[in-house]
Design an enzyme around this catalytic site. Structure first.
Site, mmCIF file in Angstrom:
data_model
loop_
_atom_site.group_PDB
_atom_site.id
_atom_site.type_symbol
_atom_site.label_atom_id
_atom_site.label_comp_id
_atom_site.label_asym_id
_atom_site.label_seq_id
_atom_site.Cartn_x
_atom_site.Cartn_y
_atom_site.Cartn_z
ATOM 1 N N ARG A 36 -23.687 -8.046 -45.081
ATOM 2 C CA ARG A 36 -22.570 -7.454 -44.323
ATOM 3 C C ARG A 36 -23.154 -6.511 -43.297
ATOM 4 N NH1 ARG A 36 -19.878 -9.256 -46.306
ATOM 5 N NH2 ARG A 36 -18.416 -8.469 -47.847
ATOM 6 N N SER A 59 0.850 -1.179 0.000
ATOM 7 C CA SER A 59 0.000 0.000 0.000
ATOM 8 C C SER A 59 0.886 1.228 0.000
ATOM 9 C CB SER A 59 -0.875 -0.017 1.243
ATOM 10 O OG SER A 59 -1.346 1.277 1.532
#
Lengths: 462, 462, 462, 462
Positions: C330, C291
């Site tokens: 498509r 930390s």
């Protein structure tokens, strides 16, 4: 015989109904708003007000307005019949108007000509939904206010009650429980502000006719729109918005934000309620949260409901956003995707909110357990306090390293940090044992917790 | 009086019910499976079979098994009462067992001791849901087969019916309508295979007791589990899976995949059905897809339902996946998030599937309109055919550039491509006018469409 | 000077790159697969194999096949240049083919005519992606196997290590840690099976030409498709599948299911790792999980990554499902939505899997803390054992009620359950104090935990 | 040699980079904001301003503030090195601070003690992100304004240009193209208002220290917070908000709403651009939207990007909402899920917005094709106009039925509606042929389209 009838209807209903779990996940109030009755009445309120507005504007005869308006009572319509016809027609307005016209015709054949005059199905569905949302917003506003009050009380009461701060689910330096509640509170206050802004945008009339030009009402359009907005007490938008769905989608996102915060509260409470933590508990009540196999259990049933809402609502919000891509003058699929989704967001959010209110109003706090848990690490969580103080003398990184080594010995040797620090010459070169003791006292390391609580309370009162 | 009672009950019911839109978005069959009755009966089927299995294994007296089993009829329970108690208890099994025990006790006080013996609430809820899913899979399997047959028929019939291929919503070289249908078909065949694989995994017994150890049943556990799996015709898993939710989540993902393909079909059909395209149309029926304001309209109501499902189901699948993160031996929130979500996926998917079946079985094809639309671009969509042929002589890029210039003149000058090509010396150096004519004939440029259709049909038959 | 150049390039790159967080959330291996280089090489592998296949089928000259194939090296292309052109062209294949053609032309102008012969952009993009997915599946399969082995080891080692079962985050009757691991293991085994089934479907060639008819390749189409599938070692599908996206979407759903289980494991581990529980811990390493402010902290950094993946992947799966609705031959938007989404699912899933493997392989188990936590409730969690035994004499509901009352006194009076039961005449009428002691021993109430573990191990070996 | 170095770096980079598709889906400006450089500089701007603020408040020596501030330049840090360390540390701030401290120490060993003084990693990451968001909001605000202007111009220019209204993808009564644009415009105006409200909430300082109490800064906390907010020109919130994520989540929801509207615009444009409709077209440019196989094609490449964004963003918004459930004082997984998700929402939204601006600013309108398409149905779309007029004489339902029958004959007999109405005695009893002609003229049936456009323009100017 009535009993038989009732039993028979009940049986039939159960083969289609979805009520068994409903009461757990929403409130009866919000379910009523978003019931078949609520939806029908919303659309009928639109039709009634439209008829009155058109009578005022001269678009239809005055008498027609009166008769039509009088017939618009949801009780007069059979849901199953309408539902069956709606499936084939493509929406419920078409059969509703057909049936309403028939009912009006029974009273006044002339008036029947003017039912739904100049409007399109979506006008009725959207405005009807807006009316339902108004009721929903009222309920949510009330419950948010109640939650705000309960959170403010918690924050005030426990402004200085210390418990372990927890980051990454690991204990860190202490916080106060009031600070935790104040954090929840400040988010709720922002949500109240957001809901107010959303309300202003969402409570808008939808009236456009077939393609949004109001062509069918011709010269009566303007006066009718104005009169209808006034009748329904809705804002009159610049133009119809049949395929601009940001208003409804915003209702969804605002509720999504609210439910996110409720989920955060429930996550915190359920973690505090773990057997191994035991610092808080949902309110107890007879029959509440029992286990079918474990007699002693008190399950966090409210948290479960809220956390489930926090899982369910975000994807439903995504549906509302994705559904905004609606074609030309009427959406194909996108519009339809909203019909059950927005009501579900409202009902699930209402259930989460009601459960949070109940949970917070009756939350049991165990401050002695909080104190006990602060000792679990034998001082490790106070390491920062020591580190910060030492840093004044030897710099942040050196202090961090020194304290880190002490912590490692504390963990490996299972000794209190106080003892190790007091025995370390590098430490005692700068800090007396008395100073170390003060630094290791959690109550003296709450920083600005109390000041932050007060600011949050002040902002909440404002 | 019965009428009054019925009307009164109906009115009451409508203030809570959610049926108005239901019939449009699901089938009555699937709604029945996932109704309150269906869920209750699923859990009761588990309890009945558990009692019988425990009687067989010797865990409980034989007579208890018989009596308990006989009492497990959903009709005997009142949904609203259970719903109210479930909200406070945290799940519907607790009040259900309480009420079942009371009903058993009326017949046999001894037997009442053994209701739900050794099981936990989640055993009943999960296995009950598995039984509902078995019914759901049967319905879906049947309708997928029906859709497969209808698509195969379409593909076969129109294997050589030319229409414009469309990429990016722009016309390209021709395809056949049969090829389009064969593409849909092949996806559906893969889904049938997926659903079969999912079925094998999902139809598994859940029985673990409080924390999944079967501790409460002690020496009778093994025999009971085996007997219960046999009674319910479910697979016996290696171990209980209370918080391993991949089985249920896979049910969701498989349905998500299916609905995606249904949405693709509906998107195609609705685009073909546009006024300006007019090459296909949903089946017509009286009252179907009419407009409240536009008398001539035939709306693609089936497509709308399917497309709405394709918007709603993916986020619901996400909920099921996100809900897999369940804590320890029983999920808090994650489990609860599944309860209404998986049924909703099944019902919405069923509605989409039924609508697609109806749409495809009655699909109206307008091959003359297809042919007319092939001429819209004055030959531009055949440019590739010319380009490919020219490339044999002058290379792909040079041919592409040459044809592109002809196309630009075709567009700007509003002249047929044939005319421009025939007047271009660079082209006629390699291609005669007769050759150009053949190259510009869409029917001669379907490539392997027919062969692909045949392969898809063969695979479907296999 | 090299330093300057390097620094300059690095600076430029950082203003566009997205690498800073990347290494935390994916593996370098998987990032390489789904890098620009990986994507380019995938498409170029397609183009190379296409040229060779066409040379074999006679569609193009043999020499062209050789030269084109030799030029298909990603290293020869500049990503930024292609990226800029792709944005305007609409996809990266168009500029890639243009540049490839130019490079081929430098060697052999004739051969340059035949680059990309008969194919469409999507053929290259889809098949290229399939090739990337093959590499991805290999990596995932390897890591799933590794995870399976690590879980099996954990399950075997701790088959009889008792810890509290936890339901709704409340302690319940004991389980063994091996049972917990076996539950994780069995889900992973099902996922391995699912991934194998998905692999079979997804590793399929895409080759259809402009609209999926292979018209441009004419009589060479069949032989080319077969040769290309063989060259690339991919399955040859019945027909091109440009807008049938179930293959890719299934890849997404399968990874979604896997990540759900990984999230479940991480949730369990991180809960066990809480300061107040302390029964397990992620492996420690220098600099790992520290930390910035709390020197003693060891954060569950692997769990954080896995849990973040479990939040991110489900919505991405929803995107893939929603994107299946692609238009005609498509897709417009749907296809494009896949391009970055499926790679992101693969990379995030790979990161989650790698972190889980590391976490499980080095998982630290504290069985003494597990034992200590079993005593936290003073016997309450053993209430079921007593209740079940008592039920043999007085029925399930009476026993439940009796034990529940004892539990309540245990909680309110802060006394051990043993003491209260031993003092209760209703209890001692049926159970001796010695019997009570045995019933309250967690080690004796693991039920079939060990047997279940063995079954899961056997299934895993199979 | 520089070339070699550059090529080597480029090659290495491509095996990790993700740039190939990036330029299609976002803007280079927004990518720069959310690049590694942008993120680093954001965090460094926080650290620099923190040092200056702490120097002002007296928390650290004045000279330290100056030196630290001077070292906070992203160019001085190597992204790959930080990335590797971040993966193990758990976040990028830890290695960044380590390296920054080293760089400061090179100049001033004393000052190095005070780097990151009293802050936690999340303070730097959150505030850094807020600073990036400020840049993002500026870019989005500018482009929304530009879009608003372009839409206003379209709406004004085409306020009276008739085209078919389309509902359910079927032609209905006419609208004007200006009305369509005005609908888009009004939604964009609401979004500008929403973004402004969101901006007010989101641009807030994050500074809380380890657990949000500011304990480490002690008596200097207040003055430091105020000075830092002023330095960074951010709002000073009532309290730190480490695990109250509504601010960031709201940024996501607001962008989700915006992208929904952009998707709606792109859907409309791409439908209008279909070969069979041809009423509008995206702007053309050399190399823009070409096809690799079809030389004549002009693909709607901007629409594709926008529609893909409308598929991708909603689920990403769901991630941000689901990630709000963050534990206690620091989230485990939820926080981490935001890190790449919120930037992705911003970049994808920016790409969608930029593409919409370009599309709208250069939109090609074909009003003659619009007029031609209005004739496609031989008058059917004007049926409402006739129906409404007839209803004045014979009632809504009778008129609807009469016109519906005429429409059916029009469809079945392939005759113009005008002819059929003129031959119908029931019609001519009330309407002359001249009246019928007027009723069938689309230009005369635009209703209030022009008035609505004017209102939307007025609101936009306000």
């Amino acid at each position: 015989m009535a009993d038989n009838a009732s039993a028979r209807v009940r049986g039939v209903s159960a083969t289609r109904s979805q009520r068994l779990l409903d009461r757990q996940f929403t409130t009866e109030e919000m379910r009523t708003v978003f019931s078949d009755h609520g939806r029908l009445q919303g659309m009928l309120d639109f039709e009634a007000a439209l008829a009155r507005a058109e009578a005022q504007s001269g678009a239809i005869p005055h008498s027609a307005g009166t008769v039509i308006s009088a017939c618009c009572r949801a009780e007069s319509f059979d849901v199953e019949t309408l539902a069956a016809a709606a499936a084939s027609a493509g929406n419920p307005v078409i059969p509703l108007i057909k049936e309403l016209t028939a009912q009006v015709a029974e009273r006044d054949a002339q008036a029947a000509r003017y039912v739904h005059w100049g409007a399109t199905s979506q006008d009725a569905m959207d405005t009807g939904l807006v009316l339902q949302l108004r009721s929903a917003i009222e309920l949510l506003t009330r419950d948010l206010q109640r939650l705000s009050r309960a959170l403010a009380l918690l924050a005030r009461t426990h402004a200085a009650t210390p418990l372990a701060g927890r980051t990454w689910l690991q204990q860190g330096p202490p916080v106060s429980f009031g600070l935790k509640a104040a954090g929840w509170l400040s988010a709720i206050e922002r949500h109240r502000s957001r809901l107010g802004q959303t309300r202003t945008r969402v409570l808008a009339l939808q009236l456009g006719g077939a393609v949004g030009t109001m062509a069918a009402l011709n010269e009566h359009a303007d006066a009718t729109m104005a009169a209808l907005a006034k009748e329904l007490e809705l804002a009159l938008p610049e133009l119809p918005w049949h395929t601009q769905r940001d208003r409804f989608a915003e209702m969804a996102t605002t509720l999504g934000l609210i439910v996110g915060t409720l989920g955060k509260i429930a996550r915190d409470v359920s973690l505090l309620m773990q057997t191994e933590v035991g610092e808080a508990a949902e309110p107890a009540a007879p029959g509440r949260g029992g286990s079918s196999t474990m007699p002693h259990k008190r399950n966090p049933v409210a948290s479960a409901v809220v956390l489930s809402a926090a899982l369910r609502v975000p994807p439903l919000v995504a549906t509302m956003l994705a559904a905004m891509v609606q074609e030309h003058e009427r959406g194909l699929g996108g519009w339809h995707a909203e019909w059950q989704t927005l009501p579900e967001i409202c009902t699930v959010a209402a259930g989460a909110l009601a459960n949070t209110v109940a949970m917070i109003e009756g939350l049991q706090i165990d401050s002695s357990r909080m104190a006990a848990n602060l000792d679990l690490t034998r001082g490790l969580i106070m390491a920062e306090a020591v580190s910060i103080e030492l840093a004044k003398y030897i710099g942040r990184r050196a202090a961090h390293a020194l304290v880190e080594r002490a912590c490692e010995r504390c963990v490996s040797g299972n000794k209190p940090l106080r003892e190790l620090l007091a025995a370390d010459a590098e430490v005692t070169a700068h800090l007396s044992v008395a100073a170390i003791d003060l630094l290791l006292d959690p109550r003296r390391y709450l920083g600005h917790a109390q000041a932050f609580v007060e600011r949050a309370l002040a902002a909440s009162r404002a």
